[in-house]
Write a protein that holds these residues in place. Structure first.
Motif, PDB file in Angstrom:
ATOM      1  N   VAL A 103       4.547   7.631  -9.654  1.00  0.00           N
ATOM      2  CA  VAL A 103       5.696   8.483  -9.322  1.00  0.00           C
ATOM      3  C   VAL A 103       6.632   7.701  -8.397  1.00  0.00           C
ATOM      4  CG1 VAL A 103       6.469  10.666  -8.307  1.00  0.00           C
ATOM      5  CG2 VAL A 103       4.293  10.571  -9.553  1.00  0.00           C
ATOM      6  N   SER A 104       6.089   7.287  -7.235  1.00  0.00           N
ATOM      7  CA  SER A 104       6.904   6.501  -6.295  1.00  0.00           C
ATOM      8  C   SER A 104       6.971   5.055  -6.781  1.00  0.00           C
ATOM      9  CB  SER A 104       6.277   6.521  -4.911  1.00  0.00           C
ATOM     10  OG  SER A 104       5.820   7.789  -4.583  1.00  0.00           O
ATOM     11  N   TYR A 105       5.826   4.534  -7.092  1.00  0.00           N
ATOM     12  CA  TYR A 105       5.669   3.156  -7.563  1.00  0.00           C
ATOM     13  C   TYR A 105       4.424   3.108  -8.442  1.00  0.00           C
ATOM     14  CZ  TYR A 105       8.678   1.019  -3.882  1.00  0.00           C
ATOM     15  OH  TYR A 105       9.721   0.629  -3.083  1.00  0.00           O
ATOM     16  N   TYR A 106       4.252   2.001  -9.168  1.00  0.00           N
ATOM     17  CA  TYR A 106       2.937   1.649  -9.701  1.00  0.00           C
ATOM     18  C   TYR A 106       2.332   0.725  -8.641  1.00  0.00           C
ATOM     19  CZ  TYR A 106       4.761   3.392 -14.091  1.00  0.00           C
ATOM     20  OH  TYR A 106       5.314   4.193 -15.061  1.00  0.00           O
ATOM     21  N   SER A 149       0.846  -1.202   0.000  1.00  0.00           N
ATOM     22  CA  SER A 149       0.000   0.000   0.000  1.00  0.00           C
ATOM     23  C   SER A 149       0.872   1.238   0.000  1.00  0.00           C
ATOM     24  CB  SER A 149      -0.864   0.054   1.260  1.00  0.00           C
ATOM     25  OG  SER A 149      -1.415  -1.190   1.511  1.00  0.00           O
ATOM     26  N   PRO A 150       0.377   2.317  -0.613  1.00  0.00           N
ATOM     27  CA  PRO A 150       1.155   3.558  -0.609  1.00  0.00           C
ATOM     28  C   PRO A 150       1.334   4.091   0.812  1.00  0.00           C
ATOM     29  CG  PRO A 150      -0.769   3.733  -2.072  1.00  0.00           C
ATOM     30  CD  PRO A 150      -0.890   2.430  -1.356  1.00  0.00           C
ATOM     31  N   GLY A 175       2.074  10.409   1.215  1.00  0.00           N
ATOM     32  CA  GLY A 175       2.861  11.211   0.275  1.00  0.00           C
ATOM     33  C   GLY A 175       3.282  10.459  -0.977  1.00  0.00           C
ATOM     34  N   GLU A 176       3.092   9.141  -1.003  1.00  0.00           N
ATOM     35  CA  GLU A 176       3.502   8.389  -2.198  1.00  0.00           C
ATOM     36  C   GLU A 176       2.387   8.427  -3.248  1.00  0.00           C
ATOM     37  OE1 GLU A 176       6.685   5.053  -0.688  1.00  0.00           O
ATOM     38  OE2 GLU A 176       4.584   4.483  -0.711  1.00  0.00           O
ATOM     39  N   GLU A 177       2.809   8.575  -4.500  1.00  0.00           N
ATOM     40  CA  GLU A 177       1.841   8.710  -5.588  1.00  0.00           C
ATOM     41  C   GLU A 177       1.999   7.593  -6.605  1.00  0.00           C
ATOM     42  OE1 GLU A 177       1.352  12.371  -8.116  1.00  0.00           O
ATOM     43  OE2 GLU A 177       2.215  13.236  -6.285  1.00  0.00           O
ATOM     44  N   HIS A 178       0.869   7.111  -7.111  1.00  0.00           N
ATOM     45  CA  HIS A 178       0.898   6.077  -8.153  1.00  0.00           C
ATOM     46  C   HIS A 178       1.580   6.633  -9.413  1.00  0.00           C
ATOM     47  CE1 HIS A 178      -0.477   2.585 -10.422  1.00  0.00           C
ATOM     48  NE2 HIS A 178      -0.822   3.421 -11.386  1.00  0.00           N
TER      49      HIS A 178
END
Ligand code: 5GP
Length: 204
Positions: A51-54, A42-43, A46-49
């Motif tokens: 950008v940080s990960y898919y 799970s994100p 602050g983590e974005e799909h």
């Protein structure tokens, strides 16, 4: 000279500061492309799909494995993580350098499939300091902390598989050393001898 890009693989125990080093390195070296991994975790705040990960569900992740869409993938602390291979190879072919920030199981798979990569291991100044950093990050449950800290030494014991190491004691120093490694790799004869000879043969 039509040079292929360099695949840079950064690895090291959880909490060692790989993300921070890579972020600063990429801010200063904007021509290097970061590979965005897929994960089933799970994100965090602050983590974005994208950008940080898919961030994928388990089924979609399995589909990508089935379709052979990963350069490498691994189960890390109960979640799936993988490097989508299409973007990596497209960028390398275009002559762009690509950075992977992945765990040791993934790094070993990449080394097997793509030994031309530059494999760099980031060490903490000490295990005690690593423990403090994971606790300070505060994003892990007790169980997750134990898993992350518990595997640190077994990861460090595989360091012989890497080309270079950095100690993350001082962020700027570590980033500077990473830049020096990449600069040296860009002038490695074995990597570019064919391009060099071709260029001068054309002039004959
Ligand atoms: P985190 O959940 O803290 O973002 O990452 C956990 C671990 O998974 C870290 O060691 C990170 O380097 C690793 N990781 C991130 N992306 C990938 C990937 O695409 N493949 C593999 N094998 N590990 C990854």
């Amino acid at each position: 000279m039509n040079k292929k890009g360099i695949l840079i693989v950064i690895c090291g125990p959880s909490g060692v500061g790989k993300g921070t080093i890579c972020k600063k390195f990429l801010t200063k070296n904007t021509d290097i492309k970061l590979s965005i991994s897929a994960t089933t975790r799970s994100p965090r705040a602050g983590e974005e799909h994208g950008v940080s990960y898919y961030f994928l569900d388990a089924q979609k992740f399995e589909d990508m494995i089935e379709k052979d869409e990963f350069l490498e993938y691994a189960r890390v602390y109960d979640n799936g993580y993988g490097t989508p291979k299409k973007a990596v190879f497209e960028n390398l072919e275009k002559g762009e350098d690509v950075l992977l920030e992945i765990d040791i199981q993934g790094a070993m798979q990449v080394k097997e499939k793509y030994p031309d990569g530059v494999f760099i291991f980031i060490l903490p100044p000490s295990l005690e300091e690593l423990k403090n950093r994971i606790v300070k990050r505060g994003s892990e449950t007790e169980e997750s902390f134990k898993k992350r800290f518990g595997s640190a030494f077994s990861e460090i014991s595989k360091i012989e598989n890497f080309d270079y190491y950095l100690v993350n004691n001082d962020l700027d120093k570590a980033v500077g050393q990473l830049e020096s490694i990449i600069m040296a790799e860009k002038n490695r004869v074995s990597r570019y001898k064919d391009c060099i000879l071709k260029k001068f043969e054309e002039e004959l």
